[in-house]
Design a protein around this motif. Structure first.
Motif, PDB file in Angstrom:
ATOM      1  N   GLU A  23       3.640  53.078  -9.482  1.00 50.66           N
ATOM      2  CA  GLU A  23       4.763  52.186  -9.776  1.00 50.66           C
ATOM      3  C   GLU A  23       4.354  50.955 -10.581  1.00 50.66           C
ATOM      4  O   GLU A  23       5.210  50.176 -10.991  1.00 50.66           O
ATOM      5  N   ASP A  24       3.063  50.777 -10.835  1.00 53.31           N
ATOM      6  CA  ASP A  24       2.594  49.642 -11.627  1.00 53.31           C
ATOM      7  C   ASP A  24       2.738  49.875 -13.133  1.00 53.31           C
ATOM      8  O   ASP A  24       2.595  48.926 -13.907  1.00 53.31           O
ATOM      9  N   PHE A  25       2.997  51.107 -13.553  1.00 52.86           N
ATOM     10  CA  PHE A  25       2.982  51.430 -14.977  1.00 52.86           C
ATOM     11  C   PHE A  25       4.198  52.243 -15.380  1.00 52.86           C
ATOM     12  O   PHE A  25       4.633  53.117 -14.648  1.00 52.86           O
ATOM     13  N   ALA A  42       4.362  41.505 -11.448  1.00 51.45           N
ATOM     14  CA  ALA A  42       4.853  41.067 -10.146  1.00 51.45           C
ATOM     15  C   ALA A  42       3.912  39.985  -9.613  1.00 51.45           C
ATOM     16  O   ALA A  42       2.841  39.743 -10.178  1.00 51.45           O
ATOM     17  N   TYR A  43       4.281  39.371  -8.536  1.00 53.36           N
ATOM     18  CA  TYR A  43       3.482  38.299  -7.934  1.00 53.36           C
ATOM     19  C   TYR A  43       2.041  38.747  -7.685  1.00 53.36           C
ATOM     20  O   TYR A  43       1.102  37.994  -7.904  1.00 53.36           O
ATOM     21  N   VAL A  52      -1.576  36.182 -15.629  1.00 50.62           N
ATOM     22  CA  VAL A  52      -1.907  37.518 -15.132  1.00 50.62           C
ATOM     23  C   VAL A  52      -3.428  37.603 -14.968  1.00 50.62           C
ATOM     24  O   VAL A  52      -4.190  37.161 -15.824  1.00 50.62           O
ATOM     25  N   SER A  53      -3.859  38.197 -13.878  1.00 51.43           N
ATOM     26  CA  SER A  53      -5.293  38.296 -13.587  1.00 51.43           C
ATOM     27  C   SER A  53      -5.994  39.285 -14.516  1.00 51.43           C
ATOM     28  O   SER A  53      -5.395  40.258 -14.993  1.00 51.43           O
ATOM     29  N   GLU A  93       1.630  35.253 -20.811  1.00 50.11           N
ATOM     30  CA  GLU A  93       2.707  34.443 -20.263  1.00 50.11           C
ATOM     31  C   GLU A  93       3.141  35.004 -18.917  1.00 50.11           C
ATOM     32  O   GLU A  93       3.493  36.178 -18.807  1.00 50.11           O
ATOM     33  N   ALA A  94       3.106  34.158 -17.894  1.00 48.11           N
ATOM     34  CA  ALA A  94       3.559  34.581 -16.560  1.00 48.11           C
ATOM     35  C   ALA A  94       5.042  34.936 -16.640  1.00 48.11           C
ATOM     36  O   ALA A  94       5.810  34.309 -17.372  1.00 48.11           O
TER      37      ALA A  94
END
Length: 139
Positions: A23-25, A42-43, A52-53, A93-94
């Motif tokens: 679900e991340d992609f 997402a957070y 973003v990390s 950009e967050a």
């Protein structure tokens, strides 16, 4: 070489083989030797400072190359990363999704080499670049 797996095929494969990250992609496009993959941010993808990390960006690049390789060779779950070089060029950009534009530069019997440019959605300049090599399992 013709594309062997469509965006729908890759999405179904990931749901079965990698449900923990499926679900991340979002696979937006599959072309000959190339894919475009979106990571809805997402957070859990953020780091202090509201960006973003790096590990999240690495995961996007890694999965994009993996999906590009599978699109061309078919569903080979044991293809693995053997090398990676990644440049983090500017702060994403967050709150904006990340987009990976991936192209395979070489697709051999044993190794695949590809490049990924990662963009914050809507921005023209990349935030990161990755070069990766994948090992393809024997037939």
């Amino acid at each position: 070489m013709a594309v062997k797996m469509s965006a729908q095929d890759l999405t179904a494969f990931m749901a079965v083989e990698f449900p923990q990250v499926n679900e991340d992609f979002v696979i937006e496009e599959v072309r000959d030797m190339a894919v475009r993959v979106r990571m809805p941010i997402a957070y859990r993808h953020l780091r202090p400072g509201g960006t973003v990390s790096g590990p999240s960006m690495f995961a996007l690049a890694d999965c994009a190359i993996y999906m590009a390789v599978l699109a061309m060779i078919g569903p080979k779950g044991l293809a693995v990363t053997t090398n990676c070089s990644m440049d983090f060029m500017r702060k994403p950009e967050a709150g904006k999704d990340l987009i990976a534009e991936c192209r395979l530069l070489k697709l051999g019997r044993v190794l695949a080499v590809g490049d990924v440019l990662i963009y914050s959605d809507g921005l023209a300049t990349p935030v990161a670049r990755a070069s990766m090599t994948y090992s393809i399992p024997p037939r």
